[in-house]
Write a protein that holds these residues in place. Structure first.
Motif, short mmCIF file in Angstrom:
data_model
loop_
_atom_site.label_atom_id
_atom_site.label_comp_id
_atom_site.label_asym_id
_atom_site.label_seq_id
_atom_site.Cartn_x
_atom_site.Cartn_y
_atom_site.Cartn_z
N PRO A 44 -5.89 -114.07 3.01
CA PRO A 44 -4.87 -112.36 3.39
C PRO A 44 -6.16 -111.63 2.83
O PRO A 44 -6.05 -112.04 0.86
CB PRO A 44 -3.84 -111.93 3.13
N ARG A 45 -6.23 -110.57 2.34
CA ARG A 45 -6.85 -109.67 2.22
C ARG A 45 -6.04 -109.04 1.48
O ARG A 45 -5.43 -108.01 1.56
CB ARG A 45 -7.95 -108.69 2.87
N VAL A 80 -3.55 -106.03 2.46
CA VAL A 80 -4.63 -104.26 3.47
C VAL A 80 -4.43 -105.19 5.24
O VAL A 80 -4.90 -105.38 6.05
CB VAL A 80 -5.75 -104.73 3.27
N ARG A 81 -3.23 -104.70 5.18
CA ARG A 81 -2.60 -104.70 6.50
C ARG A 81 -1.94 -103.30 7.45
O ARG A 81 -0.99 -103.39 6.92
CB ARG A 81 -1.74 -106.05 7.15
N ALA A 82 -2.56 -102.92 8.71
CA ALA A 82 -2.36 -101.81 9.02
C ALA A 82 -0.24 -102.31 9.35
O ALA A 82 -0.01 -102.49 10.05
CB ALA A 82 -2.89 -101.39 10.79
N HIS A 84 1.62 -102.20 7.13
CA HIS A 84 2.56 -102.34 5.68
C HIS A 84 2.50 -101.42 4.89
O HIS A 84 1.66 -100.20 4.50
CB HIS A 84 1.41 -103.40 5.21
N THR A 105 -4.88 -98.41 8.27
CA THR A 105 -5.73 -99.26 8.56
C THR A 105 -6.33 -100.22 8.13
O THR A 105 -5.50 -100.31 7.78
CB THR A 105 -7.23 -98.75 8.99
N ASP A 106 -6.51 -101.61 8.72
CA ASP A 106 -6.39 -102.94 8.23
C ASP A 106 -8.17 -103.20 7.85
O ASP A 106 -8.43 -103.88 6.66
CB ASP A 106 -6.80 -104.06 9.67
N GLU A 107 -8.34 -101.87 7.74
CA GLU A 107 -9.72 -101.45 6.79
C GLU A 107 -9.64 -100.94 5.03
O GLU A 107 -10.66 -100.81 4.76
CB GLU A 107 -11.15 -100.62 7.44
N TYR A 110 -4.59 -95.71 3.12
CA TYR A 110 -3.39 -95.74 2.84
C TYR A 110 -3.27 -93.93 2.99
O TYR A 110 -4.38 -93.44 2.37
CB TYR A 110 -3.13 -96.85 2.21
#
Length: 116
Positions: A44-45, A80-82, A84, A105-107, A110
């Motif tokens: 995971p990033r 980095v997970r929408a 979270h 966003t997953d990008e 935040y």
């Protein structure tokens, strides 16, 4: 939108702040762009917690008008997970206060909410 920065990350400079025309309450939350995550590949990033802390510091001083700001600490290992959420801790006026963070966003965009 306010851009956080870190080494190895390209981000736009924050727009100049407009002078206030009348006293106003700070926004309940400010969305900012993530620094480049520190991990890539099949794992995971993860956010660069030091860069997120600097982004939170900027939001607290520039958007929320915090003047007596000491250390800002964000926990390492945040994905980095929408959707979270996690909290950073900020020393404000000699008091340790939680600052809620929501990954939008997953990008890596935040949102920084007002300190608790």
């Amino acid at each position: 939108m306010l851009a956080g920065t870190s080494a190895g990350c390209e981000a736009a400079d924050p727009p100049p702040a407009a002078p206030p025309t009348a006293p106003a309450l700070p926004p309940p939350a400010v969305t900012t762009t993530s620094p480049t995550p520190v991990s890539a590949g099949p794992q995971p990033r993860l956010f660069d917690h030091t860069a997120v802390a600097e982004g939170v510091r900027q939001v607290l001083t520039q958007n929320f008008g915090v003047t007596e700001l000491g250390a800002v600490l964000c926990p390492p290992g945040q994905p980095v997970r929408a959707g979270h959420t996690f909290e950073c801790l900020a020393q404000i006026g000699g008091e340790q206060r939680p600052v809620p963070i929501t990954v939008k966003t997953d990008e890596g965009e935040y949102e920084v909410a007002a300190p608790g």
